[in-house]
Design a protein around this motif. Structure first.
Motif, PDB file in Angstrom:
ATOM      1  N   LYS A 282       2.122   1.743  -3.490  1.00 17.87           N
ATOM      2  CA  LYS A 282       1.056   2.246  -4.358  1.00 17.87           C
ATOM      3  C   LYS A 282       0.808   3.739  -4.119  1.00 17.87           C
ATOM      4  CE  LYS A 282      -1.456  -2.097  -5.069  1.00 17.87           C
ATOM      5  NZ  LYS A 282      -2.697  -2.854  -4.796  1.00 17.87           N
ATOM      6  N   LYS A 283       0.881   4.173  -2.876  1.00 17.89           N
ATOM      7  CA  LYS A 283       0.693   5.591  -2.573  1.00 17.89           C
ATOM      8  C   LYS A 283       1.775   6.445  -3.240  1.00 17.89           C
ATOM      9  CE  LYS A 283      -1.617   4.935   1.901  1.00 17.89           C
ATOM     10  NZ  LYS A 283      -1.470   5.060   3.382  1.00 17.89           N
TER      11      LYS A 283
ATOM     12  N   LEU B  37      -0.160   5.097 -10.915  1.00 21.98           N
ATOM     13  CA  LEU B  37      -1.003   4.094 -10.271  1.00 21.98           C
ATOM     14  C   LEU B  37      -1.668   3.166 -11.295  1.00 21.98           C
ATOM     15  CD1 LEU B  37      -1.882   3.168  -7.463  1.00 21.98           C
ATOM     16  CD2 LEU B  37      -3.863   4.683  -7.657  1.00 21.98           C
ATOM     17  N   ASP B  38      -1.850   3.658 -12.516  1.00 20.82           N
ATOM     18  CA  ASP B  38      -2.470   2.832 -13.561  1.00 20.82           C
ATOM     19  C   ASP B  38      -1.450   2.022 -14.352  1.00 20.82           C
ATOM     20  OD1 ASP B  38      -1.282   5.024 -14.749  1.00 20.82           O
ATOM     21  OD2 ASP B  38      -2.875   5.305 -16.247  1.00 20.82           O
TER      22      ASP B  38
ATOM     23  N   ASP C  60       1.122   6.551  -6.951  1.00 20.64           N
ATOM     24  CA  ASP C  60       0.011   7.468  -7.216  1.00 20.64           C
ATOM     25  C   ASP C  60       0.518   8.910  -7.205  1.00 20.64           C
ATOM     26  OD1 ASP C  60      -2.618   8.315  -7.665  1.00 20.64           O
ATOM     27  OD2 ASP C  60      -3.083   8.372  -5.529  1.00 20.64           O
ATOM     28  N   LYS C  61       1.454   9.201  -6.318  1.00 17.97           N
ATOM     29  CA  LYS C  61       2.010  10.548  -6.176  1.00 17.97           C
ATOM     30  C   LYS C  61       2.693  11.020  -7.465  1.00 17.97           C
ATOM     31  CE  LYS C  61       4.826  12.957  -2.690  1.00 17.97           C
ATOM     32  NZ  LYS C  61       3.788  13.364  -1.748  1.00 17.97           N
TER      33      LYS C  61
ATOM     34  N   ASN D 120       0.824  -1.214   0.000  1.00 14.45           N
ATOM     35  CA  ASN D 120       0.000   0.000   0.000  1.00 14.45           C
ATOM     36  C   ASN D 120       0.853   1.256   0.000  1.00 14.45           C
ATOM     37  OD1 ASN D 120      -2.457  -1.330  -0.108  1.00 14.45           O
ATOM     38  ND2 ASN D 120      -2.709  -1.404   2.123  1.00 14.45           N
TER      39      ASN D 120
ATOM     40  N   GLY E 223       1.907   9.719 -10.490  1.00 15.70           N
ATOM     41  CA  GLY E 223       1.017   9.492 -11.617  1.00 15.70           C
ATOM     42  C   GLY E 223       1.179   8.158 -12.318  1.00 15.70           C
TER      43      GLY E 223
END
Length: 216
Positions: free
Chosen positions: A118-119, A127-128, A122-123, A115, A125
């Motif tokens: 993943k954070k 996450l995908d 995401d920060k 997790n 860009g």
């Protein structure tokens, strides 16, 4: 309060005197840009600041600690705790996914938390793109993955060597925006660049010429 301080810093390789008595300080949360031509000593300085190499003479204080004469084990521990490194060459593991590349960095910091990885992704860009291999990413995405990897230990200091050197203008701007956001969050940034427009984003600029800090 200074988080980086170097005093009378020299570096010699056999007969080559690469750094010739550098002196400067950098306060916490500031962005320092280091500029200069190839061969001026920029990368040598960054290697010393990142504790990947040792000075031949002088003192280096990192976050209030005189790291000049510490053992290699202590330097490695401090580097893992306090420093994030970002290089022009990505040095990603080609057979590991985006998520796995970051989690491998976590492993070396004695922590594996999916997790958290993943954070961080995401920060920046990504996450995908968790299951993509590095070869399936653009150059800009690969550099953002390198930034994510450098952030996984939540370092106070980020050291970056030409982080936009291999990127086109659009991807360079995306990476630049990430650095600006990180500075706004309190990270201390030292960035080596040949790009004067990128250097101007720093709070301070040092120009190195023939191993000396010069005023230009």
């Amino acid at each position: 309060m200074s988080i980086i301080k170097v005093s009378n810093l020299h570096k010699r390789f056999d007969k080559a005197h690469v750094l010739k008595g550098l002196n400067f300080e950098l306060n916490k949360g500031r962005w320092l840009s280091i500029v200069g031509k190839s061969g001026s000593g920029k990368t040598t300085l960054l290697n010393i600041l990142s504790l990947l190499d040792n000075a031949s003479e002088g003192e280096y204080f990192l976050d209030g600690i005189n790291v000049t004469h510490l053992s290699e084990a202590d330097k490695q521990r401090i580097r893992r705790e306090k420093i994030g490194l970002i290089f022009q060459q990505f040095h990603l593991i080609p057979y590991l996914s985006v998520l796995e590349n970051v989690m491998l960095a976590q492993y070396y910091h004695s922590s594996i938390e999916e997790n958290d990885a993943k954070k961080i992704l995401d920060k920046v860009g990504l996450l995908d793109r968790l299951e993509h291999l590095p070869s399936e990413l653009s150059g800009g995405q690969q550099q953002r993955l390198c930034i994510a990897r450098s952030l996984i230990n939540n370092p106070n200091i980020l050291l970056a060597d030409e982080p936009t050197g291999n990127l086109d203008e659009e991807n360079g701007e995306i990476v630049l925006d990430i650095f600006k956001k990180l500075r706004s969050e309190g990270k201390t940034i030292i960035l080596i660049t040949h790009n004067p427009d990128l250097a101007k984003n720093g709070d301070e600029i040092i120009t190195i010429k023939d191993g000396l800090i010069v005023n230009e």
